[in-house]
Write a protein that holds these residues in place. Structure first.
Motif, PDB file in Angstrom:
ATOM      1  N   VAL A  13       0.831  -1.206   0.000  1.00  0.00           N
ATOM      2  CA  VAL A  13       0.000   0.000   0.000  1.00  0.00           C
ATOM      3  C   VAL A  13       0.863   1.253   0.000  1.00  0.00           C
ATOM      4  O   VAL A  13       1.974   1.269   0.527  1.00  0.00           O
ATOM      5  CB  VAL A  13      -0.971   0.030   1.205  1.00  0.00           C
ATOM      6  CG1 VAL A  13      -1.923  -1.149   1.150  1.00  0.00           C
ATOM      7  CG2 VAL A  13      -0.216   0.046   2.526  1.00  0.00           C
ATOM      8  N   SER A  14       0.332   2.302  -0.601  1.00  0.00           N
ATOM      9  CA  SER A  14       0.975   3.617  -0.614  1.00  0.00           C
ATOM     10  C   SER A  14      -0.117   4.655  -0.418  1.00  0.00           C
ATOM     11  O   SER A  14      -1.210   4.531  -0.988  1.00  0.00           O
ATOM     12  CB  SER A  14       1.704   3.844  -1.929  1.00  0.00           C
ATOM     13  OG  SER A  14       2.300   5.131  -1.966  1.00  0.00           O
ATOM     14  N   PHE A  15       0.181   5.716   0.359  1.00  0.00           N
ATOM     15  CA  PHE A  15      -0.865   6.667   0.719  1.00  0.00           C
ATOM     16  C   PHE A  15      -0.239   7.930   1.282  1.00  0.00           C
ATOM     17  O   PHE A  15       0.938   7.955   1.661  1.00  0.00           O
ATOM     18  CB  PHE A  15      -1.792   6.050   1.783  1.00  0.00           C
ATOM     19  CG  PHE A  15      -1.063   5.609   3.033  1.00  0.00           C
ATOM     20  CD1 PHE A  15      -0.990   6.432   4.146  1.00  0.00           C
ATOM     21  CD2 PHE A  15      -0.422   4.380   3.075  1.00  0.00           C
ATOM     22  CE1 PHE A  15      -0.293   6.040   5.279  1.00  0.00           C
ATOM     23  CE2 PHE A  15       0.284   3.978   4.207  1.00  0.00           C
ATOM     24  CZ  PHE A  15       0.340   4.801   5.314  1.00  0.00           C
ATOM     25  N   ALA A  16      -1.025   8.987   1.327  1.00  0.00           N
ATOM     26  CA  ALA A  16      -0.615  10.206   2.017  1.00  0.00           C
ATOM     27  C   ALA A  16      -0.933  10.051   3.509  1.00  0.00           C
ATOM     28  O   ALA A  16      -1.918   9.405   3.881  1.00  0.00           O
ATOM     29  CB  ALA A  16      -1.354  11.419   1.447  1.00  0.00           C
ATOM     30  N   ILE A  71      -5.447   6.985  -3.516  1.00  0.00           N
ATOM     31  CA  ILE A  71      -5.247   8.245  -4.221  1.00  0.00           C
ATOM     32  C   ILE A  71      -6.157   9.321  -3.631  1.00  0.00           C
ATOM     33  O   ILE A  71      -7.377   9.174  -3.612  1.00  0.00           O
ATOM     34  CB  ILE A  71      -5.536   8.085  -5.726  1.00  0.00           C
ATOM     35  CG1 ILE A  71      -4.656   6.978  -6.312  1.00  0.00           C
ATOM     36  CG2 ILE A  71      -5.293   9.398  -6.461  1.00  0.00           C
ATOM     37  CD1 ILE A  71      -5.005   6.630  -7.741  1.00  0.00           C
ATOM     38  N   SER A  72      -5.541  10.380  -3.165  1.00  0.00           N
ATOM     39  CA  SER A  72      -6.267  11.512  -2.591  1.00  0.00           C
ATOM     40  C   SER A  72      -5.699  12.792  -3.174  1.00  0.00           C
ATOM     41  O   SER A  72      -4.696  12.776  -3.893  1.00  0.00           O
ATOM     42  CB  SER A  72      -6.106  11.524  -1.064  1.00  0.00           C
ATOM     43  OG  SER A  72      -4.731  11.654  -0.721  1.00  0.00           O
ATOM     44  N   THR A  73      -6.328  13.907  -2.857  1.00  0.00           N
ATOM     45  CA  THR A  73      -5.778  15.196  -3.286  1.00  0.00           C
ATOM     46  C   THR A  73      -4.369  15.356  -2.771  1.00  0.00           C
ATOM     47  O   THR A  73      -3.463  15.808  -3.482  1.00  0.00           O
ATOM     48  CB  THR A  73      -6.666  16.346  -2.770  1.00  0.00           C
ATOM     49  OG1 THR A  73      -7.990  16.172  -3.277  1.00  0.00           O
ATOM     50  CG2 THR A  73      -6.111  17.688  -3.212  1.00  0.00           C
ATOM     51  N   GLU A  74      -4.139  14.934  -1.534  1.00  0.00           N
ATOM     52  CA  GLU A  74      -2.806  15.047  -0.930  1.00  0.00           C
ATOM     53  C   GLU A  74      -1.814  14.125  -1.638  1.00  0.00           C
ATOM     54  O   GLU A  74      -0.646  14.472  -1.837  1.00  0.00           O
ATOM     55  CB  GLU A  74      -2.877  14.691   0.558  1.00  0.00           C
ATOM     56  CG  GLU A  74      -3.696  15.641   1.400  1.00  0.00           C
ATOM     57  CD  GLU A  74      -5.199  15.328   1.391  1.00  0.00           C
ATOM     58  OE1 GLU A  74      -5.951  16.032   2.069  1.00  0.00           O
ATOM     59  OE2 GLU A  74      -5.611  14.357   0.704  1.00  0.00           O
ATOM     60  N   VAL A 100      -2.048  -2.804 -10.580  1.00  0.00           N
ATOM     61  CA  VAL A 100      -2.343  -1.687  -9.679  1.00  0.00           C
ATOM     62  C   VAL A 100      -3.845  -1.616  -9.425  1.00  0.00           C
ATOM     63  O   VAL A 100      -4.646  -1.595 -10.356  1.00  0.00           O
ATOM     64  CB  VAL A 100      -1.838  -0.354 -10.271  1.00  0.00           C
ATOM     65  CG1 VAL A 100      -2.083   0.784  -9.301  1.00  0.00           C
ATOM     66  CG2 VAL A 100      -0.359  -0.454 -10.618  1.00  0.00           C
ATOM     67  N   LEU A 101      -4.224  -1.561  -8.135  1.00  0.00           N
ATOM     68  CA  LEU A 101      -5.625  -1.462  -7.735  1.00  0.00           C
ATOM     69  C   LEU A 101      -5.825  -0.146  -7.001  1.00  0.00           C
ATOM     70  O   LEU A 101      -5.630  -0.065  -5.784  1.00  0.00           O
ATOM     71  CB  LEU A 101      -6.001  -2.630  -6.816  1.00  0.00           C
ATOM     72  CG  LEU A 101      -5.804  -4.044  -7.362  1.00  0.00           C
ATOM     73  CD1 LEU A 101      -6.181  -5.069  -6.292  1.00  0.00           C
ATOM     74  CD2 LEU A 101      -6.621  -4.256  -8.621  1.00  0.00           C
ATOM     75  N   PRO A 102      -6.209   0.919  -7.687  1.00  0.00           N
ATOM     76  CA  PRO A 102      -6.346   2.213  -7.017  1.00  0.00           C
ATOM     77  C   PRO A 102      -7.618   2.303  -6.187  1.00  0.00           C
ATOM     78  O   PRO A 102      -8.666   1.772  -6.561  1.00  0.00           O
ATOM     79  CB  PRO A 102      -6.373   3.213  -8.182  1.00  0.00           C
ATOM     80  CG  PRO A 102      -6.828   2.426  -9.357  1.00  0.00           C
ATOM     81  CD  PRO A 102      -6.413   1.012  -9.144  1.00  0.00           C
ATOM     82  N   VAL A 103      -7.486   2.982  -5.047  1.00  0.00           N
ATOM     83  CA  VAL A 103      -8.632   3.310  -4.197  1.00  0.00           C
ATOM     84  C   VAL A 103      -8.697   4.833  -4.127  1.00  0.00           C
ATOM     85  O   VAL A 103      -7.719   5.485  -3.725  1.00  0.00           O
ATOM     86  CB  VAL A 103      -8.482   2.722  -2.782  1.00  0.00           C
ATOM     87  CG1 VAL A 103      -9.669   3.138  -1.902  1.00  0.00           C
ATOM     88  CG2 VAL A 103      -8.365   1.202  -2.844  1.00  0.00           C
ATOM     89  N   LEU A 104      -9.813   5.411  -4.541  1.00  0.00           N
ATOM     90  CA  LEU A 104      -9.957   6.861  -4.553  1.00  0.00           C
ATOM     91  C   LEU A 104     -10.529   7.321  -3.216  1.00  0.00           C
ATOM     92  O   LEU A 104     -11.578   6.844  -2.778  1.00  0.00           O
ATOM     93  CB  LEU A 104     -10.861   7.316  -5.706  1.00  0.00           C
ATOM     94  CG  LEU A 104     -10.482   6.822  -7.107  1.00  0.00           C
ATOM     95  CD1 LEU A 104     -11.331   7.522  -8.152  1.00  0.00           C
ATOM     96  CD2 LEU A 104      -8.999   7.032  -7.383  1.00  0.00           C
ATOM     97  N   MET A 105      -9.835   8.257  -2.573  1.00  0.00           N
ATOM     98  CA  MET A 105     -10.225   8.743  -1.262  1.00  0.00           C
ATOM     99  C   MET A 105     -11.129   9.964  -1.391  1.00  0.00           C
ATOM    100  O   MET A 105     -10.953  10.805  -2.282  1.00  0.00           O
ATOM    101  CB  MET A 105      -8.991   9.108  -0.430  1.00  0.00           C
ATOM    102  CG  MET A 105      -7.983   7.968  -0.276  1.00  0.00           C
ATOM    103  SD  MET A 105      -8.672   6.521   0.554  1.00  0.00           S
ATOM    104  CE  MET A 105      -8.972   7.204   2.193  1.00  0.00           C
TER     105      MET A 105
END
Length: 309
Positions: A13-16, A71-74, A100-105
């Motif tokens: 996982v990768s995230f802000a 994936i978020s604005t940040e 890649v499985l993106p999750v939109l925040m």
């Protein structure tokens, strides 16, 4: 940190950092379902609120079935283009890489040209972390059933960064915006270099209006060089036109003009310059410059003229 080369994960996982609480709940729920998840906090070396790849490139040696960017604005603001890994992953999202499985925040607005039309993504607002974990569990088991192998993260990065993409003019490129940028740049540069001539016995004044930059160079009160740069004019309002010696009442001709365009090969804005005499050509010659190169050429020509005085 020991090498992860022998480790195989189901998810990485990768995230802000702003969304750590949601992501961590999702990770723990995945683990309770029996999934192995690469998660920065479990690495026990202080990656608080940071993209794990930015902090530890050793993870490139890890293998995982899926990479999950939240994936978020940040997220869009922070890693791209500063972090080549996140940029590569977003390129994979754009290209529809099933790895890649993106999750939109939240209500993040992802540019429409970023998400491949066939990419499968989920919106976090539609799932609790526990339900999202179940979706991920199902996807991993599906991949196992069809024999999808875990891939090395670094291999995906390399592919994404080196895959050929179309060379096109960016959708947000505007000739008129670029024309204004070039006009402002020339005004600023001439104002910067003008004082440098005084110790050499020349007085340079630069006057600027919304539509015109006027450069006048004097020596002992005599005008020895003058150049006017007009935004628009008889050659079209998408061009800058150049006029020499327009301080004289009878001098109104055009000595050259330039037009912005986007060079898709170089992937930068450039200028097409028709030089009738402002750079020293006579009879007309077309050349291409960046705005920096064109200013340098103008200044070199001015210096040549002054050295003849």
């Amino acid at each position: 940190m020991t090498s992860n080369r022998e480790e195989i994960y189901d998810l990485a996982v990768s995230f802000a950092g702003e969304h750590r609480e949601y992501v961590e709940r999702t990770v723990r729920s995945c683990e309770r379902l029996g999934l192995r998840v690469f998660y920065d906090r479990d690495m026990n070396n202080g990656w608080w609120g940071k993209s794990f790849i930015r902090e530890q490139r050793e993870v490139y040696s890890s293998r995982t079935r899926f990479f999950v960017p939240f994936i978020s604005t940040e997220y869009l603001a922070k890693p791209i283009p500063m972090d080549e890994f996140s940029a590569a992953m977003m390129t994979a999202v754009k290209q529809g890489d099933g790895y890649v499985l993106p999750v939109l925040m939240d209500d993040v607005q992802v540019p429409p040209d970023l998400l491949h039309p066939h990419i499968h993504y989920l919106r976090a607002k539609d799932y609790s972390p526990e339900l999202l974990a179940k979706q991920m569990h199902a996807r991993v088991r599906q991949a196992e059933n069809v024999g999808q192998q875990a891939r090395e993260v670094g291999e995906v990065v390399h592919e994404a960064l080196n895959r050929r993409l179309p060379k096109v003019v960016p959708g947000d490129f505007s000739k008129y915006e670029e024309l204004q940028i070039v006009f402002d740049y020339f005004a600023s540069q001439f104002q910067t270099v003008a004082p440098l001539l005084r110790p050499r016995g020349f007085i340079c004044t630069v006057n600027r209006t919304q539509e015109r930059i006027s450069i006048r160079i004097e020596k002992r009160s005599e005008i020895v060089y003058s150049l006017d740069i007009y935004k628009g004019g008889s050659m079209g309002d998408d061009k800058l036109t150049f006029g020499l010696d327009h301080h004289r009442s009878f001098a109104t001709g055009i000595n050259g003009w330039t037009e912005p365009y986007f060079d898709v090969e170089a992937d930068i804005p450039k200028l097409k310059m028709m030089d009738l005499s402002v750079l020293g050509s006579f009879g007309g010659s077309e050349r291409e410059f960046t705005k920096e190169e064109l200013f340098d050429a103008l200044w070199e020509r001015i210096v040549d003229r002054l050295e003849q005085r």
